[in-house]
Scaffold this active site. Structure first.
Site, PDB file in Angstrom:
ATOM      1  N   ARG A  70       0.839  -1.198   0.000  1.00  0.00           N
ATOM      2  CA  ARG A  70       0.000   0.000   0.000  1.00  0.00           C
ATOM      3  C   ARG A  70       0.874   1.247   0.000  1.00  0.00           C
ATOM      4  O   ARG A  70       2.026   1.229   0.424  1.00  0.00           O
ATOM      5  CB  ARG A  70      -0.889   0.020   1.255  1.00  0.00           C
ATOM      6  CG  ARG A  70      -2.069  -0.950   1.204  1.00  0.00           C
ATOM      7  CD  ARG A  70      -2.959  -0.820   2.430  1.00  0.00           C
ATOM      8  NE  ARG A  70      -2.282  -1.182   3.636  1.00  0.00           N
ATOM      9  CZ  ARG A  70      -1.745  -0.337   4.508  1.00  0.00           C
ATOM     10  NH1 ARG A  70      -1.854   0.977   4.337  1.00  0.00           N
ATOM     11  NH2 ARG A  70      -1.118  -0.762   5.581  1.00  0.00           N
ATOM     12  N   TYR A 211      -1.195  -3.399  -6.814  1.00  0.00           N
ATOM     13  CA  TYR A 211      -0.921  -4.261  -5.664  1.00  0.00           C
ATOM     14  C   TYR A 211      -1.939  -4.141  -4.542  1.00  0.00           C
ATOM     15  O   TYR A 211      -2.295  -3.032  -4.117  1.00  0.00           O
ATOM     16  CB  TYR A 211       0.468  -3.937  -5.086  1.00  0.00           C
ATOM     17  CG  TYR A 211       1.064  -5.094  -4.307  1.00  0.00           C
ATOM     18  CD1 TYR A 211       1.884  -6.020  -4.938  1.00  0.00           C
ATOM     19  CD2 TYR A 211       0.789  -5.277  -2.955  1.00  0.00           C
ATOM     20  CE1 TYR A 211       2.420  -7.101  -4.241  1.00  0.00           C
ATOM     21  CE2 TYR A 211       1.313  -6.355  -2.252  1.00  0.00           C
ATOM     22  CZ  TYR A 211       2.134  -7.259  -2.893  1.00  0.00           C
ATOM     23  OH  TYR A 211       2.661  -8.330  -2.194  1.00  0.00           O
ATOM     24  N   LYS A 220      -9.517  -2.366   1.537  1.00  0.00           N
ATOM     25  CA  LYS A 220      -9.272  -1.183   2.372  1.00  0.00           C
ATOM     26  C   LYS A 220     -10.088   0.019   1.898  1.00  0.00           C
ATOM     27  O   LYS A 220     -10.589   0.803   2.701  1.00  0.00           O
ATOM     28  CB  LYS A 220      -7.791  -0.827   2.376  1.00  0.00           C
ATOM     29  CG  LYS A 220      -6.893  -1.955   2.785  1.00  0.00           C
ATOM     30  CD  LYS A 220      -7.220  -2.475   4.154  1.00  0.00           C
ATOM     31  CE  LYS A 220      -6.376  -3.714   4.419  1.00  0.00           C
ATOM     32  NZ  LYS A 220      -6.256  -4.056   5.814  1.00  0.00           N
ATOM     33  N   HIS A 240     -10.849  -2.447  11.230  1.00  0.00           N
ATOM     34  CA  HIS A 240      -9.712  -3.262  10.754  1.00  0.00           C
ATOM     35  C   HIS A 240      -9.489  -4.385  11.775  1.00  0.00           C
ATOM     36  O   HIS A 240      -8.534  -4.358  12.544  1.00  0.00           O
ATOM     37  CB  HIS A 240      -8.483  -2.357  10.635  1.00  0.00           C
ATOM     38  CG  HIS A 240      -7.317  -2.973   9.926  1.00  0.00           C
ATOM     39  ND1 HIS A 240      -6.030  -2.502  10.072  1.00  0.00           N
ATOM     40  CD2 HIS A 240      -7.229  -4.000   9.040  1.00  0.00           C
ATOM     41  CE1 HIS A 240      -5.202  -3.218   9.313  1.00  0.00           C
ATOM     42  NE2 HIS A 240      -5.905  -4.135   8.688  1.00  0.00           N
ATOM     43  N   SER A 262      -1.433  -3.343  10.290  1.00  0.00           N
ATOM     44  CA  SER A 262      -1.038  -4.232   9.203  1.00  0.00           C
ATOM     45  C   SER A 262       0.224  -5.004   9.573  1.00  0.00           C
ATOM     46  O   SER A 262       1.168  -4.432  10.119  1.00  0.00           O
ATOM     47  CB  SER A 262      -0.784  -3.408   7.940  1.00  0.00           C
ATOM     48  OG  SER A 262      -1.951  -2.693   7.611  1.00  0.00           O
ATOM     49  N   CYS A 264       0.653  -7.184  11.888  1.00  0.00           N
ATOM     50  CA  CYS A 264       0.875  -7.289  13.326  1.00  0.00           C
ATOM     51  C   CYS A 264       0.074  -8.421  13.952  1.00  0.00           C
ATOM     52  O   CYS A 264      -0.171  -8.416  15.161  1.00  0.00           O
ATOM     53  CB  CYS A 264       0.576  -5.963  14.013  1.00  0.00           C
ATOM     54  SG  CYS A 264       1.790  -4.696  13.587  1.00  0.00           S
ATOM     55  N   ASP A 287      -9.357  -9.759   8.686  1.00  0.00           N
ATOM     56  CA  ASP A 287      -8.863  -8.399   8.424  1.00  0.00           C
ATOM     57  C   ASP A 287      -9.888  -7.298   8.683  1.00  0.00           C
ATOM     58  O   ASP A 287      -9.517  -6.216   9.106  1.00  0.00           O
ATOM     59  CB  ASP A 287      -8.371  -8.303   6.981  1.00  0.00           C
ATOM     60  CG  ASP A 287      -7.417  -7.125   6.750  1.00  0.00           C
ATOM     61  OD1 ASP A 287      -6.450  -6.996   7.515  1.00  0.00           O
ATOM     62  OD2 ASP A 287      -7.652  -6.331   5.816  1.00  0.00           O
ATOM     63  N   ARG A 379       2.510 -11.966  -0.408  1.00  0.00           N
ATOM     64  CA  ARG A 379       1.170 -12.312   0.085  1.00  0.00           C
ATOM     65  C   ARG A 379       0.617 -13.550  -0.603  1.00  0.00           C
ATOM     66  O   ARG A 379       1.000 -13.891  -1.719  1.00  0.00           O
ATOM     67  CB  ARG A 379       0.212 -11.138  -0.188  1.00  0.00           C
ATOM     68  CG  ARG A 379       0.578  -9.841   0.525  1.00  0.00           C
ATOM     69  CD  ARG A 379      -0.279  -9.596   1.723  1.00  0.00           C
ATOM     70  NE  ARG A 379       0.221  -8.491   2.544  1.00  0.00           N
ATOM     71  CZ  ARG A 379      -0.387  -8.106   3.663  1.00  0.00           C
ATOM     72  NH1 ARG A 379      -1.487  -8.698   4.073  1.00  0.00           N
ATOM     73  NH2 ARG A 379       0.114  -7.135   4.398  1.00  0.00           N
TER      74      ARG A 379
HETATM   75  P1  GTP Z   1      -2.317  -7.532   7.405  1.00  0.00           P
HETATM   76  O1  GTP Z   1      -2.779  -8.575   6.465  1.00  0.00           O
HETATM   77  O2  GTP Z   1      -1.253  -6.663   6.825  1.00  0.00           O
HETATM   78  O3  GTP Z   1      -3.435  -6.714   7.958  1.00  0.00           O
HETATM   79  O4  GTP Z   1      -1.518  -8.276   8.599  1.00  0.00           O
HETATM   80  P2  GTP Z   1      -2.011  -9.133   9.863  1.00  0.00           P
HETATM   81  O5  GTP Z   1      -2.354  -8.215  10.989  1.00  0.00           O
HETATM   82  O6  GTP Z   1      -3.021 -10.121   9.462  1.00  0.00           O
HETATM   83  O7  GTP Z   1      -0.646  -9.874  10.319  1.00  0.00           O
HETATM   84  P3  GTP Z   1      -0.234 -11.421  10.214  1.00  0.00           P
HETATM   85  O8  GTP Z   1      -1.083 -12.308  11.078  1.00  0.00           O
HETATM   86  O9  GTP Z   1      -0.123 -11.783   8.798  1.00  0.00           O
HETATM   87  O10 GTP Z   1       1.220 -11.390  10.890  1.00  0.00           O
HETATM   88  C1  GTP Z   1       2.260 -10.606  10.373  1.00  0.00           C
HETATM   89  C2  GTP Z   1       3.582 -11.114  10.890  1.00  0.00           C
HETATM   90  O11 GTP Z   1       3.599 -11.149  12.318  1.00  0.00           O
HETATM   91  C3  GTP Z   1       3.903 -12.535  10.415  1.00  0.00           C
HETATM   92  O12 GTP Z   1       5.240 -12.609  10.017  1.00  0.00           O
HETATM   93  C4  GTP Z   1       3.659 -13.369  11.644  1.00  0.00           C
HETATM   94  O13 GTP Z   1       4.450 -14.517  11.664  1.00  0.00           O
HETATM   95  C5  GTP Z   1       3.983 -12.416  12.790  1.00  0.00           C
HETATM   96  N1  GTP Z   1       3.188 -12.754  14.002  1.00  0.00           N
HETATM   97  C6  GTP Z   1       1.858 -12.954  14.068  1.00  0.00           C
HETATM   98  N2  GTP Z   1       1.461 -13.303  15.309  1.00  0.00           N
HETATM   99  C7  GTP Z   1       2.580 -13.320  16.071  1.00  0.00           C
HETATM  100  C8  GTP Z   1       2.834 -13.611  17.456  1.00  0.00           C
HETATM  101  O14 GTP Z   1       1.949 -13.936  18.241  1.00  0.00           O
HETATM  102  N3  GTP Z   1       4.128 -13.491  17.865  1.00  0.00           N
HETATM  103  C9  GTP Z   1       5.143 -13.138  17.014  1.00  0.00           C
HETATM  104  N4  GTP Z   1       6.376 -13.051  17.497  1.00  0.00           N
HETATM  105  N5  GTP Z   1       4.930 -12.872  15.699  1.00  0.00           N
HETATM  106  C10 GTP Z   1       3.683 -12.970  15.236  1.00  0.00           C
HETATM  107  C1  SPV Z   2      -2.971  -4.341   5.291  1.00  0.00           C
HETATM  108  O1  SPV Z   2      -1.988  -3.693   4.902  1.00  0.00           O
HETATM  109  O2  SPV Z   2      -3.544  -4.095   6.382  1.00  0.00           O
HETATM  110  C2  SPV Z   2      -3.461  -5.467   4.482  1.00  0.00           C
HETATM  111  C3  SPV Z   2      -2.866  -5.691   3.158  1.00  0.00           C
HETATM  112  O3  SPV Z   2      -4.385  -6.154   4.909  1.00  0.00           O
HETATM  113  S1  SPV Z   2      -3.551  -4.669   1.928  1.00  0.00           S
HETATM  114  O4  SPV Z   2      -4.743  -5.306   1.402  1.00  0.00           O
HETATM  115  O5  SPV Z   2      -2.540  -4.510   0.867  1.00  0.00           O
HETATM  116  O6  SPV Z   2      -3.897  -3.387   2.495  1.00  0.00           O
HETATM  117 MN    MN Z   3      -4.948  -5.553   7.055  1.00  0.00          MN
END
Ligand code: GTP
Ligand code: SPV
Ligand code: MN
Length: 603
Positions: A70, A211, A220, A240, A262, A264, A287, A379
């Site tokens: 983004r 992307y 979003k 979110h 994002s 996290c 999400d 992704r």
């Molecule tokens: P968006 O799709 O961007 O909104 O991201 P998201 O909030 O869904 O994050 P996602 O669950 O994909 O995690 C992002 C990164 O954080 C990955 O590399 C995970 O492995 C890491 N992660 C997720 N949960 C944990 C956790 O409990 N502990 C640690 N250390 N890392 C974590």
């Molecule tokens: C985020 O960045 O919070 C995502 C990925 O879930 S995107 O759809 O590219 O915004």
């Molecule tokens: Mn997201």
């Protein structure tokens, strides 16, 4: 066309945009498997997509190195008055922005097909669902929208002759002149990219990027930025947030909605496999949550999406087995590495690095290269229905009643593992002051600490101060039915840079404490920043955790928090008069509690 379009406004808009963008052809999408396969085959022929030998019906794409996430710096909330967009959003007046973008759109689809994608956010026919129509010149976007939303004739039928829809115009911004060969990932340069929202007319114009959230406009742009503005006007919520059902050994269900910035941890928590014996979890969304107060006065949530657009790096059978099983087939991978066996690979996949691979830039890669083979924001796009932990109720039209809200972020220091808010206003304050280190999900610096209120900093389609006010108003309406609010931080690190908390499935221990708090079955310690579990309050049975880690994870350093107060005041001061007085009062109360800092009273 596989269906008849009776919606005059839609037909007129498609005609108007076709006249402006001058595509070679117009294709109305029906959302069928046949359509998906045909477009994929075309993209394989053109070299844009790579079929994966090791994963059925799955493809790998490599984006242009300039177009990998983004672009918050190029994202606009365009309202008549700048005050209505607020200090956290980029703003250009609608007339001016439209003039600039119309010049860019003029002839921008030459040599390409304009795809019309009628889509539903939310199960078709759900009282909470909304319809959008995306016009795009990217077949990659069409295939992703097939997975991420509900596309096709059913949507057009639901729309009828005079149904409402959100017009979502998208172009990659790369007209193709006759005789010129296409590139693999066409897009426009950064200074021509615009991700624009006109919330006063529920309109989205996106230009220049192919992307993720820049281009899949249901996500979003619609489900968060435009929907948050609609929700503010109409008295509901667009957040979110992941949606999770946690089931206790006794069979009691708890519905949890959690907002983390994002990259996290939303997808990971949504797919959690609790390590605590007898506890189970079902995934409802990873999400976005749309929530409305139901007839019984409780807050009901649906997931408006139909798929997961998940972060690949770090996803492994160790960290997220459910995601690994979700991405076995029917998946679009973007910016992952390609192995010599015809499978994908990424850093943190839990299998040894291949001796040789093609990296996300399409170059030969070996482990000694010193650069990751997959982009950090690589992704997967996968259908929700093939997730092994998907809830049988994930498409329930009325949604599920939320018991618990969780906010959080990525903070190496200071912020404890878990905090419970004293009450709704304090919970809103925790959301409003949430902070996190920036990630690769946006183009820009990674690891910088910033405020990301409610994980909505990049996604709030109106003045963030009014958004805080909306949360307060929703709490007033919900009264005793309001979900309880918690704040978590899975990302604490030791001075040596090691995780203090194991995370992932072990996060169930924190969730169990939340559920027990609701039931009044477990205690907490009252601290200046909120209610924290005492060492004995968390179920840590079977977990090898160094006692000093636990102490650190649950420690409140009053001096450090005191130093945080001026920063919170600065953060709030950007909103001027528009900040709800109840939020200003929360800062004063926090400062007063920190000054008094009376340790250990039982809650
Ligand atoms: P968006 O799709 O961007 O909104 O991201 P998201 O909030 O869904 O994050 P996602 O669950 O994909 O995690 C992002 C990164 O954080 C990955 O590399 C995970 O492995 C890491 N992660 C997720 N949960 C944990 C956790 O409990 N502990 C640690 N250390 N890392 C974590
Ligand atoms: C985020 O960045 O919070 C995502 C990925 O879930 S995107 O759809 O590219 O915004
Ligand atoms: Mn997201």
């Amino acid at each position: 066309m596989a269906y008849e379009v009776k919606n005059a406004r839609l037909v007129a808009w498609v005609d108007e945009i076709a006249g402006l963008c001058q595509p070679e052809a117009v294709h109305w999408c029906d959302g069928s498997r046949e359509e998906y396969d045909r477009l994929m085959a075309q993209m394989v022929d053109s070299g844009m997509a790579e079929p994966l030998q090791q994963r059925r019906h799955s493809h790998l794409f490599r984006s242009d190195p300039s177009d990998v996430a983004r672009v918050e710096a190029r994202t606009y909330i365009s309202t008549t008055s700048q005050d209505d967009a607020g200090p956290t959003n980029n703003w250009v007046a609608p007339d001016e922005l439209k003039k600039t973008m119309l010049a860019l759109y003029d002839g921008c689809m030459k040599g390409r097909t304009l795809y019309v994608i009628p889509f539903s956010m939310g199960p078709i026919g759900s009282p909470m669902a909304k319809i959008g129509v995306e016009l795009t010149d990217s077949p990659y976007v069409v295939c992703n929208m097939h997975i991420m939303t509900r596309v096709g004739a059913d949507v057009v039928a639901e729309l009828g002759p005079d149904g409402e829809f959100v017009p979502c115009l998208h172009s990659i911004g790369a007209p193709l002149e006759p005789g010129v060969a296409d590139v693999k990932w066409p897009c426009a340069p950064m200074e021509q990219k615009y991700i624009s929202h006109f919330p006063e007319e529920n309109l989205i114009w996106s230009y220049g990027s192919g992307y993720g959230g820049n281009a899949l406009l249901g996500k979003k742009c619609f489900a968060l930025r435009i929907a948050s503005a609609m929700a503010h006007r109409e008295g509901w919520m667009a957040e979110h947030m992941l949606i999770l059902r946690l089931i206790s050994p006794e069979g009691k269900r708890y519905h949890i909605a959690a907002a983390f910035p994002s990259a996290c941890g939303k997808t990971n928590l949504a797919m959690i496999q609790p390590t605590l014996p007898g506890w189970r979890a079902e995934t409802l969304g990873d999400d976005i949550a749309w929530m409305k107060i139901g007839p019984d006065g409780r807050l009901y949530a649906i997931n408006p999406e139909a798929g997961f657009f998940g972060v690949a790096p770090g996803t492994s059978y160790g960290s997220n087995p459910v995601a690994m099983d979700t991405v076995r087939e029917n998946v679009i991978f973007t910016n992952c590495a390609l192995t010599d066996e015809g499978d994908i690979w990424w850093e943190g996949m839990g299998v040894p690095a291949p001796r040789h691979a093609i990296d996300w830039k399409g170059r030969d890669w070996t482990p000694d290269r010193g650069e990751p083979a997959a982009h950090p924001n690589a992704r997967f796009t996968a259908p929700a229905q093939q997730c092994p932990s998907i809830s049988p109720d994930w498409e329930a039209p009325q949604g599920v009643p939320i018991d618990i809200f969780v906010f959080g972020g990525r903070r190496a220091g200071m912020v404890p593992l878990v905090t419970e808010a004293f009450d709704w206003d304090h919970g809103v304050f925790l959301g409003a002051t949430a902070s996190s280190e920036t990630t690769a999900a946006n183009i820009g610096a990674v690891g910088n600490l910033r405020r990301d209120p409610f994980a909505m900093q990049p996604f709030c389609g109106y003045n963030m101060a009014d958004y805080f006010g909306h949360w307060l108003a929703m709490g007033d309406r919900l009264g005793p039915n309001a979900p309880r609010i918690f704040y978590v931080n899975w990302f604490r690190k030791s001075p040596e840079g090691k995780w203090l908390w194991p995370g992932y499935g072990e996060n169930s221990r924190v969730l169990k404490w939340m559920c027990a708090r609701i039931e009044g079955k477990v205690g907490a310690e009252r601290t200046p920043i909120g209610l924290l579990p005492r060492v004995g309050d968390l179920d840590l049975s079977g977990l090898q955790l160094a006692p000093e880690n636990l102490v650190e994870l649950l420690r409140v350093d009053s001096a450090m928090w005191q130093a945080e107060v001026p920063d919170i005041e600065r953060h709030f001061s950007q909103f001027g008069d528009r900040l709800p007085p109840r939020m200003a009062a929360q800062v004063d109360q926090l400062a007063a509690r920190l000054r008094e800092s009376q340790p250990v009273a039982q809650a």
